[in-house]
Each structure stands twice: as C-alpha cells, then as structure tokens.
Design a protein around this motif. Structure first.
Motif, short mmCIF file in Angstrom:
data_model
loop_
_atom_site.label_atom_id
_atom_site.label_comp_id
_atom_site.label_asym_id
_atom_site.label_seq_id
_atom_site.Cartn_x
_atom_site.Cartn_y
_atom_site.Cartn_z
N GLU A 10 0.84 -1.19 0.00
CA GLU A 10 0.00 0.00 0.00
C GLU A 10 0.88 1.26 0.00
OE1 GLU A 10 -0.99 -2.89 1.80
OE2 GLU A 10 -2.22 -3.04 0.00
N ALA B 39 2.36 1.61 -3.44
CA ALA B 39 1.38 2.09 -4.42
C ALA B 39 1.20 3.60 -4.28
CB ALA B 39 0.05 1.36 -4.22
N TYR B 40 1.19 4.07 -3.06
CA TYR B 40 1.05 5.51 -2.84
C TYR B 40 2.25 6.25 -3.43
CZ TYR B 40 0.71 9.98 -0.42
OH TYR B 40 0.65 11.32 -0.14
N PHE C 163 4.25 5.23 -5.78
CA PHE C 163 4.24 5.16 -7.25
C PHE C 163 3.21 6.12 -7.84
CE2 PHE C 163 2.79 3.42 -11.31
CZ PHE C 163 4.00 3.42 -11.99
N ALA C 164 2.08 6.25 -7.15
CA ALA C 164 1.05 7.17 -7.64
C ALA C 164 1.59 8.60 -7.69
CB ALA C 164 -0.19 7.10 -6.74
N LEU C 165 2.56 8.88 -6.85
CA LEU C 165 3.13 10.23 -6.82
C LEU C 165 4.29 10.39 -7.80
CD1 LEU C 165 1.33 10.48 -4.34
CD2 LEU C 165 3.26 11.49 -3.12
N PHE D 106 -2.84 20.68 -5.11
CA PHE D 106 -2.51 19.30 -5.45
C PHE D 106 -1.91 18.58 -4.24
CE2 PHE D 106 -0.13 16.06 -7.94
CZ PHE D 106 -1.19 15.56 -8.65
N LEU E 157 -2.86 15.15 -2.19
CA LEU E 157 -1.93 14.04 -1.92
C LEU E 157 -2.00 13.62 -0.46
CD1 LEU E 157 1.26 15.15 -3.90
CD2 LEU E 157 -0.53 13.57 -4.60
N ALA F 171 -5.00 11.72 0.12
CA ALA F 171 -4.83 10.38 -0.44
C ALA F 171 -4.10 9.47 0.53
CB ALA F 171 -4.08 10.46 -1.77
N ALA F 172 -3.14 10.03 1.25
CA ALA F 172 -2.41 9.23 2.23
C ALA F 172 -3.35 8.68 3.29
CB ALA F 172 -1.31 10.08 2.89
N ARG G 64 -6.26 7.77 2.89
CA ARG G 64 -7.17 6.75 2.35
C ARG G 64 -6.51 5.38 2.20
NH1 ARG G 64 -9.36 10.95 -1.01
NH2 ARG G 64 -7.71 10.56 -2.51
N THR G 65 -5.20 5.29 2.36
CA THR G 65 -4.50 4.05 1.99
C THR G 65 -4.88 2.85 2.87
OG1 THR G 65 -2.67 4.90 3.28
CG2 THR G 65 -2.48 5.05 0.89
N ARG H 132 -7.66 1.64 3.44
CA ARG H 132 -8.73 0.82 2.85
C ARG H 132 -8.19 -0.14 1.80
NH1 ARG H 132 -11.52 2.93 -1.86
NH2 ARG H 132 -10.12 4.34 -2.93
N HIS H 133 -6.96 0.07 1.37
CA HIS H 133 -6.43 -0.77 0.30
C HIS H 133 -6.09 -2.18 0.75
CE1 HIS H 133 -5.43 2.88 -2.39
NE2 HIS H 133 -6.50 2.25 -2.81
#
Lengths: 506, 185
Positions: B31, B34-35, B37-39, B100, B104, B107-108, B110-111, B113-114
């Motif tokens: 997780e 993935a975070y 990499f999303a960045l 932005f 971000l 988004a952190a 929310r991780t 739930r992954h």
C-alpha cells in the motif's frame, strides 16, 4: 478520443502502468487530478491494483528493462540493517558507482540469470545449481540457487534470497553480510547463511565466530534470526550448506556432448510381467524376477560406482516399480516433501511410460510447443503418458513419488493417495534400493491401465547427485529406441518398448 | 502529519518495538509503495523513494502511536520523502501545486482501505477464467512491458494492451463487488 474525465484517467493510467506514458501524459494526469479531485480515489485504486498484480506475478529472475521490482527485499534489508547501523546500511544498499565488480565468479555448476556472468552490475542471480563467487578481499562464497546476492563492496555482500556458505581467510580483513533479517560480520571464519521463505535468516558457523547484531554465534552453533535482535538456537546440521564446489566429472567431449547420458543404453525394451503375488513394499526386492529387469552402468571409469537396474510388474490394481542404484552418496536428496522443487536433481529414478496401447509403439508424440507449431492434442497431453519420479526425501525420511502426465507434464502431484514406497540403503553404504506400488487409480484411473498383451513405451533415467544431495552430477538412461534423438521428456519416440505380459508369460 | 523539518530530528528508535514495526511494515508495504508510485509514476524512482521511506519510517516509529493508522502515517512520511527526492534531483517535471499537495495528503489518509482491496483481489484472481489469468500473468512477468508480453503470447501488442485493460477492469469491478457484498470499504 476519450469523452469523460474518468475514461481519460483510465487511459492515462494504462499508459502509466505499462511504462509508456509521455511527459504530456504526466502533465495531463496532473491537470486532470487537480481539476477533478474526486478522481483521486479511482486513481489510487487503479495504481494499487497494478502494484498488487506486479507484486504477485512479477518475476525476479529476469533482468528488467528498467530497474524495478526489488524494493520489497531491499526495503526490508534497509529496515533490518538500521538496527545495526543506519548509515552503514544505506551505504551497503545503494548501488555503487565503482566500475569494477567487487567479486568474480570463479566456478559455476548451475544457471545464472541472463546478463549476470560478468557481475558488472555487482549482483549475482543464480537460477539453479551452484556458483563460487570470490570477493576481491579473498572471501570465497559458494552460492546455492535459486539465490540472489548483491555485492556491496570488496568485503561486503547482501544475500537477498537463497543459501550461501562463506570462507573468510585470515588476511581478508573481515567480511560483512546483510540479509533481510540480520547483519553479520566476521573476521576469520567459515559459516553458512540461509534466507528462509518467511524472511528469517539461519546462520550456522563451522569455524571461528560470527557476530550477528548483539549476538555472537560460535563454531558448532546455528541460530535463526527474524530480525536484527534476538535469535533462536536451531539444530546444527553439517549438511545444511554446500561448503565447497563439488569436483565436476565430465565425460569425453565438449559442449552438448557433456549433457549426454553417461552411458549408451543397452536395453531397447523390457517385458513387464503380471504379478501373481504383489511384491511386499519394503525396499527388499528378493521376490522380484531378475530376468525381467534391465541393468546398465555408466561409461568407464564410472561403471564401478554408478550402475543401476530397473524392475517393473503389474496386476489389475497397481503398477509396481523397483530400482537398484549403486551410488557412493545414497539417499541424500535434500528436497523436502512440502516445498521441494526439481526433486530429480538431488538423486532420483525417473520412469516415463505409456499405459495406452492406442498411442502405439513407438510412442509417436512430442511435447506440445506453440512456437514449433505443435499444438496440444489429445495424444500429446494424454493422461496415460506418465512421468514418475521416484525419490527419497532425506529431510522427511520418506520414499516419495512425483507424477505428471502428458508430454506437457501437466497435473503434477506428489505422493498421490494410495501410493506406497520404500527406500533402503545398501549394507555397504554404496547404493540404495527403491520399491513402489502405484495403484492405477493414482495415475489415469483404475480402468486406464494396460491389458496383458499390450505393447506401449517406457524409458528410465537415473540421476546421481553431489554429496549434499542438491546438484545432479550425471545420469544414465536405459530402455531407449535406437536411432531416435531428442530429449526423452520431449520426444516419446525415444522410449523403448514395454511388453505387458499375461499371467505366467515370459 | 509531521512537518518536513521534524523528519530531520527523529527520536531514537526503540529496539523493543522493532518486531511491531516489521509486522506493520511487511503488512502494508504494497500500500505504501502504491502511494509512492502514484506520486512519482516511475518504477525506478519509486524503488529509490521506498528505500528512503523505509529508513525514515523506522527512524520515526517512536512518533507512531500503537493502534494508529499505520499506512496513513507511513504514506505521510513517504509524501515528504517524495518532495525531498524531487528537490534533491532538481526535477520539476510534475510540479505539485498547493491544492494538489492537499489532495496528496488526503490520499495518504485513504490508503488503509487498500488492504481490504488487496484481500479481495486475491479471491478475484481465483475466479478469473484460465485464459484471462494466463494473459495477466504474462503481462506482469518478464520486464513488465506489453511488448514482451505480446511476444510471449504470440499476439499483437495492441491486442494484449486492450485485453490487459479489460482484465484489469474486470478485476477492479470484482474487487468493488466483493467489498460491497461484504459491506466493506
């Protein structure tokens, strides 16, 4: 052209994940996420899915186009090493800019992943077998595949996966090794290290002292570490590691000739008698009729120590197989029942046979291969083409059977229900006997069996291994059809004739 | 969220909590990755940041309260590592604006739930038709490019590209359905 922000995002994510995104794509992605912050969860979910799939199916044995994918091990390494020395750990883990490799491969009896033979990337990935790696400082490491080691300096390594045994000479100035769970330093010593599948590390010391975190591991001790602190004593097993490269015996010839069997098959077929009385499966084969057996030996000078004979019989309920194998290092296969792979390589007898007379003789089928425009067919994937590996697991002290079917060797299973086997070491310690009863029901089915009078195909392979029971050293093949070529597991036309005799038949 | 300056002055890690840290890190590393990499959107850069982050996480683990939201906390640390990495490399290709950056940080959070999505994905993979499973495995094996997967499958790159997108969408839908059925997140 995409028509909604969500659809456009999906298209951008595809290109991003497959490493095809351009700078314009990145800019568009930013703009999209700024303009539509509600798309963030979808973006995160998609990337997370991609990362999970990459983690699940990504391979580590191939050299990637771009550096990728080792972050799990490398990060774990970094975390573990922190407890010992944060700065030193980072130095050890970072790619070194030094152009010359820190070590060279000084002997190889195995298969390296592509592109690693020069060690120019200061990394060794061994797919299978053994590799001897000599560091510039003089420390010699025997790496046992599958394994991966990073060379972090002239006297420093990082074992990411697999086993190694190291000898650190007194004048080497010491040696340091990291694993995902431990960091160890040595002055003058011989030791083995195994990175286990659960991420823990087993250190076993043969000579001298190894310091692992706060703990000293002395000669004769073995300790399992799950992190840089603590450690639990485990049993010392002298054979746990391959400490020296075994001498490599070769037959005359070069290149592919050395891959040929160490013998010329003398038997072109075998008669398989009906067993009026099923043999007692105890590793004693006095009740078997030797007149039906084949006997072979490796070419001189190996014929005295490397010989074998094979027996087969059958009845309405089972196939019976037995083998006598002269072997200076008998029953040492290190594979275990639960996790062992490539079990043939540690010492085994392989019987390949057809039980279907409809496939004829010679058995005119080959391994399916779409690249050779040889698609799978009912014939080459028949459940009645059997590949049976008879082997003895030393860790589990058990005679085992691996079975696979068709020339694609599908449906592989270990110790199918109903199979009984026995292994016995010879009194002189120079060989072993294997004996099995394999119910037809454990193969293609109780009714899928040869009938008296049928003719099918069969061949036998015997593999001898190194003293540690890990690496195969030579083989013998018997019961082959003369004039046929190719690998016996690719081309069943090479198999010899099997004549299934009626009761009392000779 | 710790300010960036605070990252430079971590309290000494408590060795007694090392096991707890390893368990959490191992559990949520995908997780966190993935975070990252999303960045950063580049595998190599993500690997580098992930290593830096793993070091920073242990160094700051004393600040993490037992029972807290570890992935969210870890991604917060990773976020600062991403910014630091970008400054160090002097790259500004994907500059983050103020708005932005706020996204971000959200988004952190929310991780966490992954993890449930990852568990659901395992079940969805089991349900995939054999052909789709073969395709998706081929896509992720080797060097992870469509070109290599196409060669392996003896198909055109365009066909594999489209098929891979379809299978991944099917997997994503399956994950969502599974979590909905379980009343999950």
């Amino acid at each position: 052209m995409t028509d909604t922000p969500a659809a456009e995002l999906a298209a951008l994510i595809e290109r991003l994940c497959w490493q095809e995104a351009t700078d314009a794509d990145f800019a568009r992605l930013d703009a999209l996420l700024v303009a539509h912050p509600d798309l963030w969860p979808a973006y995160q979910d998609a990337v997370h899915l991609h990362v999970c799939l990459r983690h699940r199916f990504g391979t580590s044995t191939r050299e990637p186009v771009r550096p990728r994918g080792r972050w799990v091990a490398r990060a774990a390494l970094a975390v573990a090493a922190l407890a010992a020395s944060l700065v030193a750990a980072w130095v050890a883990l970072r790619p070194t800019p030094e152009p010359q490799p820190f070590a060279t491969i000084t002997a190889l009896q195995g298969e390296l992943a592509e592109g690693d033979s020069s060690l120019s990337g200061n990394r060794v990935k061994l797919v299978a077998g053994l590799a001897e790696v000599t560091f510039r400082s003089g420390t010699v490491v025997v790496l046992e595949g599958p394994a991966e080691m990073t060379l972090a300096g002239p006297a420093r390594g990082v074992l990411v996966a697999g086993n190694l045994a190291a000898k650190v000479p007194a004048d080497a100035g010491g040696f340091a090794l990291d694993t995902p769970a431990a960091r160890m330093t040595e002055d003058a010593s011989e030791f083995g290290v195994a990175v286990m599948s659960d991420g823990s590390t087993v250190i076993q010391v043969y000579d001298g002292t190894v310091r692992a975190g706060e703990r000293e591991v002395l000669a004769g001790d073995a300790v399992r570490f799950s992190g840089p602190v603590g450690g639990t004593a485990v049993a010392f097993d002298p054979a746990r590691f391959v400490r020296e490269m075994p001498p490599f015996e070769t037959r005359p010839g070069k290149g592919n000739d050395q891959k040929l069997p160490y013998n010329v098959s003398t038997a072109t077929g075998m008669r398989i008698p009906w067993a009026a009385v099923p043999p007692k499966i105890d590793g004693e084969i006095g009740e078997w009729d030797r007149s039906f057996a084949w006997a072979g030996a490796c070419d001189p000078p190996f014929d005295r120590d490397y010989r074998a004979s094979g027996f087969a019989a059958y009845d309405a309920t089972a196939l019976y197989l037995a083998a006598e194998v002269a072997d200076p290092f008998p029953l040492r296969n290190r594979a275990d029942v639960a996790t062992g792979t490539e079990v043939w390589a540690g010492g085994s007898v392989i019987v390949r046979l057809s039980t279907d007379p409809a496939l004829g003789f010679p058995v005119d089928v080959k391994k399916p291969d779409i690249h050779l425009k040889r698609p799978p067919t009912p014939q080459n994937t028949s459940e009645r083409l059997n590949h049976l590996i008879l082997w003895f697991s030393r860790p589990d002290d058990r005679a085992c059977l691996d079975a696979a079917f068709g020339m694609d060797e599908h449906g592989r299973r270990r110790n199918p229900a109903g199979v009984t086997g026995a292994a016995k070491r010879w009194v002189d310690g120079r060989g072993y006997t294997l004996e099995y009863a394999i119910p037809w029901a454990a193969l293609a089915g109780a009714d899928a069996k040869p009938q008296p009078g049928d003719t099918t195909g069969i061949c036998w392979q015997v593999h001898w291994a190194d003293p540690a029971g890990r690496v195969w050293r030579g083989q013998l093949m018997e019961v082959l059809t003369p004039g046929e070529t190719g690998l016996v597991f690719h081309n069943a036309r090479r198999w010899g004739k099997a004549e299934w005799l009626p009761a009392g038949g000779k | 969220m710790p300010p960036d300056a605070a990252i430079d002055e971590p309290p000494p890690p408590d060795p007694a909590r090392h096991g707890e840290f390893l368990r959490l890190f191992t559990r949520y590393q995908r997780e966190i990755y993935a975070y990252v990499f999303a960045l950063v959107r580049d595998w190599h850069a993500a690997d580098e940041v992930m290593q830096e982050t793993s070091l920073a996480l242990w160094a700051h683990f004393g600040r993490f309260q037992p029972g807290g939201n570890f992935p969210a906390w870890a991604c917060g640390v990773a976020y600062h590592r991403v910014l630091r990495d970008r400054r160090a490399k002097g790259r500004d290709r994907h500059a983050f604006g103020e708005q932005f950056e706020a996204a971000l940080l959200e988004a952190a959070d929310r991780t966490d739930r992954h993890e449930a999505r990852r568990d659901a994905l395992a079940g969805c993979l089991e349900k995939l038709p054999a052909g789709d499973r073969t395709l998706i495995e081929a896509c992720y094996a080797g060097d992870g490019t469509i070109r290599e997967a196409a060669a392996r499958l003896n198909l055109s790159a365009k066909a594999v590209y489209k098929a891979a997108a379809r299978v991944r969408q099917a997997l994503a839908d399956c994950v969502t359905r599974t979590l909905s059925a379980e009343g999950g997140r």
